[in-house]
Design a protein around this motif. Structure first.
Motif, short mmCIF file in Angstrom:
data_model
loop_
_atom_site.label_atom_id
_atom_site.label_comp_id
_atom_site.label_asym_id
_atom_site.label_seq_id
_atom_site.Cartn_x
_atom_site.Cartn_y
_atom_site.Cartn_z
N LEU A 60 0.84 -1.19 0.00
CA LEU A 60 0.00 0.00 0.00
C LEU A 60 0.87 1.24 0.00
CD1 LEU A 60 -2.69 -1.08 2.60
CD2 LEU A 60 -2.77 -1.28 0.13
N ARG A 292 -0.01 -3.15 -6.11
CA ARG A 292 -0.52 -2.33 -5.03
C ARG A 292 -2.02 -2.10 -5.19
NH1 ARG A 292 -1.37 2.88 -7.13
NH2 ARG A 292 -0.05 3.39 -8.91
N ASN A 294 -4.89 0.14 -2.66
CA ASN A 294 -5.25 0.78 -1.40
C ASN A 294 -6.71 0.49 -1.12
OD1 ASN A 294 -5.04 2.39 0.88
ND2 ASN A 294 -5.78 4.20 -0.21
N PRO A 296 -8.77 0.70 2.11
CA PRO A 296 -8.85 1.00 3.54
C PRO A 296 -9.91 0.21 4.28
CG PRO A 296 -9.71 2.82 2.22
CD PRO A 296 -9.03 1.88 1.27
#
Length: 599
Positions: A60, A292, A294, A296
């Motif tokens: 991340l 990668r 992201n 959350p």
């Protein structure tokens, strides 16, 4: 290549600040990783990254956001939904190690103490945190019950539906996971981790055409994330479309050069295409760094804080970020206003609220909000950065430049301010002044190939192409396999009139090597430039024509116009003076504009 940047993108900085603030994450002693669902051949592919949402398996770039956090303050009166909530059973903890069992009992007791004080959305958040704790212990049944309750309390919030899908997937129930992902996607169609998770399940189930459409719809609108391209490569590889797989994997690696795990799949694609040499070269570069992503929400679910570690302010801020990222600005305003209610003077909350105003077209309100805050905090870099971005949207370049410069003076490592200032200078015809900003960006983020492209573009536009060629070659002296910078070096050597014959010959050799690895449009264009620089005009015209045909086939009018400029030059046997077409976004960055009309 360039990403469309708008005020209001996810993150505390307006769109690209490399730092993000998060709360304290208290992990239970010896916390186990949730089991990965069966992935078969996906274990070494990008689909595994989408299918396995455990944060430790992801690289991340941004620090985790506190999405799964509890609200520890009393909310609104109980809603009708609370009367139908299910009891979350207290599971048998005897099989857990003593430390984990104690932590779980403490977390459940904390929830039970606060549950009666909460209602509505705050209670939904509390149930989500309880679900996070159970999920991290591998106790999926009570986790699903808690998340079902969260959904009843906030039925229009896609997070809790998505989270139910994640937990169902962790327990191996792919059918339920797919259903929940589809439900959540209908509410939040632009949330990439959700779309990627659903595509990963479809790939595993053999529905390759369905997964392909799901991802193609995303990249038609968003071209700045590597995972969709990697997944499209996986699909093409399974369908024996090896050339397309190579192109997709190369695009993913261009966006995420450190993702060395992709080279395994790339090698397989080359092998299938009959290019044994390229396959061996890709295999030699293969590593263990995944693509990668992201996510959350997934990180909060599988590795978030215990209920006792939660700060309500962080909850409000992360919720605002999430809602902005999926275009739900009314919900984002609510969350940002709640954060401001807790900390009226917090620069991050003020900046977030101003960005939401600006994203919705309320420029004057955004300006006033930031100006008032700056009167009390005149040297706050985040507020100055936000002021500059708002001024850009208001077409006040003088004011924007001044604000960006002040932000940099307050915090020299503020990469977002440097990026925006550099782009503003390029847009207003001052590339020589932009060089310093882009050079500093490459120092702050040497692994970001886009930063090197911006530096080269500024140097070329300022008539300093020799400096640009030297800079690219210096990078390659330390990292000779940095493929994206090799392409930049090829473009610089092929268009700079000060390049030597030997440099042009080397550029052609490097470009041929890149083109064997990938025939993607930008690689093809760099190869065409090298061919033209070495007098091979017919080959240059044909290679550029192939890139142009690809843009026509994909109905990409912007790329068509860009590729046609060089095609016409090659056809007339005229070598371009710049490494990219004159209208390329590197030379003429877009002015930020509101993302939505003001309500």
């Amino acid at each position: 290549m360039r990403r469309r940047r708008r005020l209001g993108a996810a993150g505390h900085a307006i769109c690209r600040d490399r730092t993000s603030r998060g709360g304290a994450w208290r992990r239970p002693p010896g916390r186990p990783s949730p089991p990965a669902a069966p992935a078969g051949r996906l274990a070494n592919s990008a689909a595994a990254a989408a299918a396995s949402r455990h944060p430790d398996s992801m690289r991340l770039r941004l620090a985790p956001l506190l999405v799964l956090a509890a609200a520890l303050v009393a909310g609104s009166p109980p809603s009708a939904a609370q009367s139908v909530l299910r009891t979350v059973a207290s599971p048998d903890l005897s099989r857990l190690p003593p430390g984990q069992a104690a932590w779980m009992r403490e977390t459940r007791a904390s929830f039970d103490r606060t549950r009666g004080e909460l209602a509505g959305e705050p209670l939904a958040q509390a149930y989500a945190v309880l679900a996070s704790a159970y999920t991290r212990m591998g106790l999926y049944d009570p986790a699903l019950t808690a998340l079902w309750n969260a959904e009843q309390l906030a039925p229009e919030d896609p997070r809790w539906i998505y989270a139910q899908g994640l937990v169902a997937h962790a327990r191996g129930d792919g059918a339920t996971a797919k259903t929940q992902f589809q439900r959540a996607l209908a509410i939040a169609p632009d949330y990439l981790p959700l779309r990627a998770a659903l595509a990963g399940l479809q790939i595993q189930a053999g529905d390759l055409d369905g997964a392909r459409k799901l991802l193609a719809d995303h990249v038609a609108k968003h071209t700045d994330q590597p995972l969709p391209y990697a997944l499209l490569g996986d699909i093409a590889l399974r369908q024996k479309r090896n050339a397309e797989a190579v192109t997709q994997y190369q695009q993913a690696l261009k966006l995420d050069p450190p993702a060395t795990r992709l080279y395994r799949s790339l090698a397989e694609a080359y092998q299938g295409a009959g290019n044994a040499a390229a396959a061996a070269e890709a295999r030699a570069k293969a590593g263990d760094v995944p693509v990668r992503l992201n996510d959350p929400l997934a990180q909060g679910l599988f590795g978030g804080p215990g209920l006792e570690a939660v700060e309500p302010f962080a909850l409000d801020m992360s919720s605002a970020v999430f809602f902005v990222s999926i275009g739900r600005y009314a919900a984002a305003r609510e969350s940002a206003d709640a954060a401001l209610g807790r900390k009226p003077g917090d620069a991050g909350a003020i900046a977030m609220r101003a960005r939401i105003d600006a994203a919705e077209g309320r420029i004057d309100a955004a300006r006033q909000r930031v100006a008032t805050a700056l009167a009390a905090q005149p040297d706050n870099a985040l507020l100055l950065l936000t002021q500059g971005a708002i001024q850009e949207m208001a077409v006040d370049d003088v004011g924007a430049q001044s604000a960006f410069q002040k932000a940099i003076a307050a915090d020299p490592s503020q990469s977002e301010a440097r990026l925006r200032l550099g782009q503003l200078l390029m847009r207003t015809g001052r590339p020589a002044d932009a060089i310093a900003q882009f050079r500093k960006l490459t120092e702050l983020h040497p692994n970001d190939g886009e930063g090197w492209a911006q530096l080269l573009a500024a140097e070329a536009a300022a008539g300093r192409c020799a400096d640009g060629l030297r800079d690219m070659n210096q990078v390659l002296a330390g990292r000779p396999d940095y493929g994206f910078v090799i392409q930049l070096s090829v473009r610089a050597a092929s268009t700079c009139r000060g390049a030597t014959a030997e440099q042009r010959r080397k550029a052609l050799a490097d470009a041929e090597k890149l083109y064997r690895l990938s025939s993607a449009g930008e690689v093809a264009e760099a190869y065409a430039l090298a061919l033209a620089a070495n007098g091979k005009w017919k080959e240059a015209e044909e290679t550029q024509a192939a890139a142009l045909f690809g843009a026509v086939s994909s109905r990409d009018a912007t790329r068509q116009a860009l590729y046609r400029e060089f095609y016409d030059r090659f056809k007339a046997k005229q070598l371009p003076e710049l490494p990219w077409p004159s209208q390329h976004p590197l030379f003429k960055p877009e002015r930020p504009t509101p993302a939505a009309a003001a309500p």
